[in-house]
Design a protein around this motif. Structure first.
Motif, PDB file in Angstrom:
ATOM      1  N   ARG A 102       0.835  -1.209   0.000  1.00 14.70           N
ATOM      2  CA  ARG A 102       0.000   0.000   0.000  1.00 14.70           C
ATOM      3  C   ARG A 102       0.865   1.254   0.000  1.00 14.70           C
ATOM      4  N   ALA A 103       2.024   1.153   0.637  1.00 11.97           N
ATOM      5  CA  ALA A 103       2.927   2.303   0.702  1.00 11.97           C
ATOM      6  C   ALA A 103       3.647   2.543  -0.620  1.00 11.97           C
ATOM      7  N   GLY A 104       3.546   1.604  -1.550  1.00  9.77           N
ATOM      8  CA  GLY A 104       4.141   1.795  -2.866  1.00  9.77           C
ATOM      9  C   GLY A 104       5.383   0.984  -3.150  1.00  9.77           C
ATOM     10  N   ALA A 105       5.695   0.008  -2.289  1.00 15.49           N
ATOM     11  CA  ALA A 105       6.871  -0.826  -2.543  1.00 15.49           C
ATOM     12  C   ALA A 105       6.716  -1.601  -3.839  1.00 15.49           C
ATOM     13  N   GLY A 106       7.828  -1.795  -4.523  1.00 14.43           N
ATOM     14  CA  GLY A 106       7.782  -2.500  -5.790  1.00 14.43           C
ATOM     15  C   GLY A 106       7.842  -4.004  -5.658  1.00 14.43           C
ATOM     16  N   GLY A 107       8.116  -4.505  -4.461  1.00 15.18           N
ATOM     17  CA  GLY A 107       8.186  -5.941  -4.281  1.00 15.18           C
ATOM     18  C   GLY A 107       8.905  -6.281  -2.990  1.00 15.18           C
ATOM     19  N   PHE A 108       9.150  -7.569  -2.785  1.00 11.97           N
ATOM     20  CA  PHE A 108       9.778  -8.058  -1.574  1.00 11.97           C
ATOM     21  C   PHE A 108      11.014  -8.880  -1.900  1.00 11.97           C
ATOM     22  N   LEU A 109      11.984  -8.817  -1.002  1.00  9.92           N
ATOM     23  CA  LEU A 109      13.179  -9.643  -1.105  1.00  9.92           C
ATOM     24  C   LEU A 109      13.398 -10.317   0.241  1.00  9.92           C
ATOM     25  N   LEU A 110      13.552 -11.628   0.227  1.00 12.55           N
ATOM     26  CA  LEU A 110      13.809 -12.348   1.462  1.00 12.55           C
ATOM     27  C   LEU A 110      15.226 -12.074   1.948  1.00 12.55           C
ATOM     28  N   LYS A 111      15.379 -11.891   3.253  1.00  9.11           N
ATOM     29  CA  LYS A 111      16.704 -11.590   3.798  1.00  9.11           C
ATOM     30  C   LYS A 111      17.676 -12.755   3.647  1.00  9.11           C
ATOM     31  N   ASP A 112      17.129 -13.956   3.471  1.00  7.00           N
ATOM     32  CA  ASP A 112      18.017 -15.106   3.267  1.00  7.00           C
ATOM     33  C   ASP A 112      18.202 -15.421   1.782  1.00  7.00           C
ATOM     34  N   ALA A 113      17.897 -14.447   0.927  1.00  2.00           N
ATOM     35  CA  ALA A 113      18.032 -14.656  -0.516  1.00  2.00           C
ATOM     36  C   ALA A 113      19.486 -14.914  -0.897  1.00  2.00           C
ATOM     37  N   ARG A 114      19.666 -15.712  -1.930  1.00  2.38           N
ATOM     38  CA  ARG A 114      21.007 -15.944  -2.460  1.00  2.38           C
ATOM     39  C   ARG A 114      21.517 -14.673  -3.138  1.00  2.38           C
ATOM     40  N   GLY A 115      22.809 -14.613  -3.340  1.00  2.31           N
ATOM     41  CA  GLY A 115      23.388 -13.442  -3.965  1.00  2.31           C
ATOM     42  C   GLY A 115      22.812 -13.161  -5.342  1.00  2.31           C
ATOM     43  N   ASP A 116      22.627 -14.224  -6.148  1.00  6.31           N
ATOM     44  CA  ASP A 116      22.097 -14.009  -7.489  1.00  6.31           C
ATOM     45  C   ASP A 116      20.638 -13.537  -7.442  1.00  6.31           C
ATOM     46  N   GLU A 117      19.895 -13.960  -6.417  1.00  3.91           N
ATOM     47  CA  GLU A 117      18.513 -13.499  -6.264  1.00  3.91           C
ATOM     48  C   GLU A 117      18.475 -12.027  -5.896  1.00  3.91           C
ATOM     49  N   LEU A 118      19.388 -11.617  -5.033  1.00  3.74           N
ATOM     50  CA  LEU A 118      19.472 -10.200  -4.662  1.00  3.74           C
ATOM     51  C   LEU A 118      19.770  -9.340  -5.878  1.00  3.74           C
ATOM     52  N   VAL A 119      20.763  -9.738  -6.642  1.00  6.92           N
ATOM     53  CA  VAL A 119      21.149  -8.968  -7.831  1.00  6.92           C
ATOM     54  C   VAL A 119      19.996  -8.917  -8.829  1.00  6.92           C
ATOM     55  N   ALA A 120      19.355 -10.055  -9.066  1.00  6.61           N
ATOM     56  CA  ALA A 120      18.243 -10.105 -10.016  1.00  6.61           C
ATOM     57  C   ALA A 120      17.089  -9.222  -9.554  1.00  6.61           C
ATOM     58  N   ALA A 121      16.818  -9.225  -8.252  1.00  4.42           N
ATOM     59  CA  ALA A 121      15.717  -8.419  -7.724  1.00  4.42           C
ATOM     60  C   ALA A 121      15.993  -6.929  -7.900  1.00  4.42           C
ATOM     61  N   ARG A 123      17.951  -5.530 -10.140  1.00  5.55           N
ATOM     62  CA  ARG A 123      17.864  -5.218 -11.573  1.00  5.55           C
ATOM     63  C   ARG A 123      16.414  -5.152 -12.036  1.00  5.55           C
ATOM     64  N   ALA A 124      15.592  -6.072 -11.541  1.00  3.74           N
ATOM     65  CA  ALA A 124      14.194  -6.099 -11.947  1.00  3.74           C
ATOM     66  C   ALA A 124      13.465  -4.858 -11.491  1.00  3.74           C
ATOM     67  N   VAL A 125      13.664  -4.475 -10.232  1.00  4.50           N
ATOM     68  CA  VAL A 125      12.995  -3.281  -9.713  1.00  4.50           C
ATOM     69  C   VAL A 125      13.459  -2.037 -10.464  1.00  4.50           C
ATOM     70  N   ALA A 126      14.745  -1.944 -10.727  1.00  6.55           N
ATOM     71  CA  ALA A 126      15.279  -0.785 -11.445  1.00  6.55           C
ATOM     72  C   ALA A 126      14.689  -0.674 -12.845  1.00  6.55           C
ATOM     73  N   ALA A 127      14.354  -1.827 -13.435  1.00  5.39           N
ATOM     74  CA  ALA A 127      13.797  -1.849 -14.790  1.00  5.39           C
ATOM     75  C   ALA A 127      12.275  -1.750 -14.796  1.00  5.39           C
ATOM     76  N   GLY A 128      11.681  -1.570 -13.616  1.00  2.00           N
ATOM     77  CA  GLY A 128      10.230  -1.492 -13.538  1.00  2.00           C
ATOM     78  C   GLY A 128       9.554  -2.835 -13.626  1.00  2.00           C
ATOM     79  N   GLU A 129      10.290  -3.920 -13.362  1.00  2.52           N
ATOM     80  CA  GLU A 129       9.740  -5.263 -13.466  1.00  2.52           C
ATOM     81  C   GLU A 129       9.579  -5.915 -12.095  1.00  2.52           C
ATOM     82  N   ALA A 130       9.344  -5.105 -11.081  1.00  8.01           N
ATOM     83  CA  ALA A 130       9.227  -5.639  -9.729  1.00  8.01           C
ATOM     84  C   ALA A 130       8.147  -6.705  -9.659  1.00  8.01           C
TER      85      ALA A 130
END
Length: 224
Positions: A102-121, A123-130
Motif C-alpha cells: 500500500r505504501a508503494g513498494a515495488g516488491g519483496f526480497l527475502l533476507k536469506d536470498a542468495r546473492g544471485d537473487e538479490l542482484v536479479a531483484a 535489476r528487476a525493480v530498477a527496470a520497472g519489473e518488480a
C-alpha cells in the motif's frame, strides 16, 4: 572509439543490522552494473540519503527504530516517484507485507536470498519489473487464509486476451519479462507490450498489483 560504460544502478541499503547491510553491499558491489551509494540504519536516515544521493533503488527493511520502513517507503514514493523500493523481509511475512504494498513498494526480497537473487531483484525493480517471488506470494495467500477469509483463487479478467492472460499468470508465478519471453516463445519487447496492456485493462497500479490480482489477493481496479 571506446564505448562509454552504461550507467550503473544506484542503490541505498536500509537496515538497522550492520551485518545485513555489509552482506548486501559485498554482493552488489561485486557486480558491474550496480553501485551501492549509501547506507542507512533507520527510515529517517533513509529519507535524508534519498534526498542527497538520488538512488535508483532502495533496499528497505521494515522493522526499524524511529521511522519504520513502511512510513519511509510511503514518503519516498510520494516525494521521489522515480525511486523504486524493494522491501527486505523474513520468510514469515506478517501484516507489514500488505502495508508495504500500500505504501508503494515495488516488491519483496527475502533476507536469506542468495546473492544471485538479490542482484536479479535489484535489476528487476530498477527496470520497472518488480514482482513477488513464488515463495512470498504463497506465504501471503496462507496469511489471508489464516485470517478466516476464503482462500483466494487465480483471477483472469474477461477483458484480457488469451495471450495477455497467459502473461498475467506467468507474472503471478514471479517470472520476469525475459523469463516470460522464453517460456511463451515471444520477444521481450512483445512481452513488455502485453504487460503494459494488462496494467491498463485491469487496471492495476503497477506490476506488483497485477501479480496480486493474478493470485486473487486483490481485485482489478481496486487498491491493494
Amino acid at each position: 572509439m571506446t564505448a562509454e560504460p552504461l550507467p550503473r544502478i544506484r542503490v541505498i541499503i536500509v537496515d538497522d543490522q550492520t551485518l545485513i547491510r555489509l552482506g548486501f553491499r559485498m554482493v552488489l558491489d561485486a557486480t558491474d552494473d550496480i553501485e551501492v551509494v549509501g547506507e542507512a540504519a533507520d527510515g529517517a536516515a533513509a529519507l535524508d540519503a534519498v534526498r542527497s544521493l538520488e538512488p535508483d533503488v532502495v533496499l528497505m527493511d521494515v522493522r526499524m527504530p524511529g521511522v519504520d520502513g513502511l512510513e519511509a517507503t510511503a514518503r519516498i514514493r510520494r516525494d521521489h516517484p522515480a525511486v523504486a523500493v524493494l522491501v527486505l523481509t523474513t520468510f514469515d511475512l506478517d501484516e507489514y507485507a500488505f502495508g508495504a504494498l500500500r505504501a508503494g513498494a515495488g516488491g519483496f526480497l527475502l533476507k536469506d536470498a542468495r546473492g544471485d537473487e538479490l542482484v536479479a531483484a535489484v535489476r528487476a525493480v530498477a527496470a520497472g519489473e518488480a514482482t513477488l517471488s513464488p515463495r512470498i506470494t504463497r506465504r501471503m495467500i496462507e496469511l489471508v487464509t489464516a485470517s478466516g477469509l476464503p482462500e483466494p483463487h487465480p483471477v483472469t479478467p474477461t477483458t484480457l486476451t488469451a495471450r495477455e492472460a497467459e502473461v498475467l499468470q506467468a507474472m503471478g508465478r514471479g517470472l520476469t519479462n525475459a523469463e516470460i519471453a522464453g517460456e511463451l516463445f515471444l520477444s521481450e519487447s512483445t512481452v513488455k507490450t502485453h504487460v503494459g496492456r494488462i496494467l491498463t485493462k485491469l487496471p492495476a497500479r503497477d506490476r506488483v498489483h497485477a501479480v496480486l490480482i493474478a493470485h486473487g489477493l486483490a481485485q482489478p481496479g481496486l487498491d491493494v
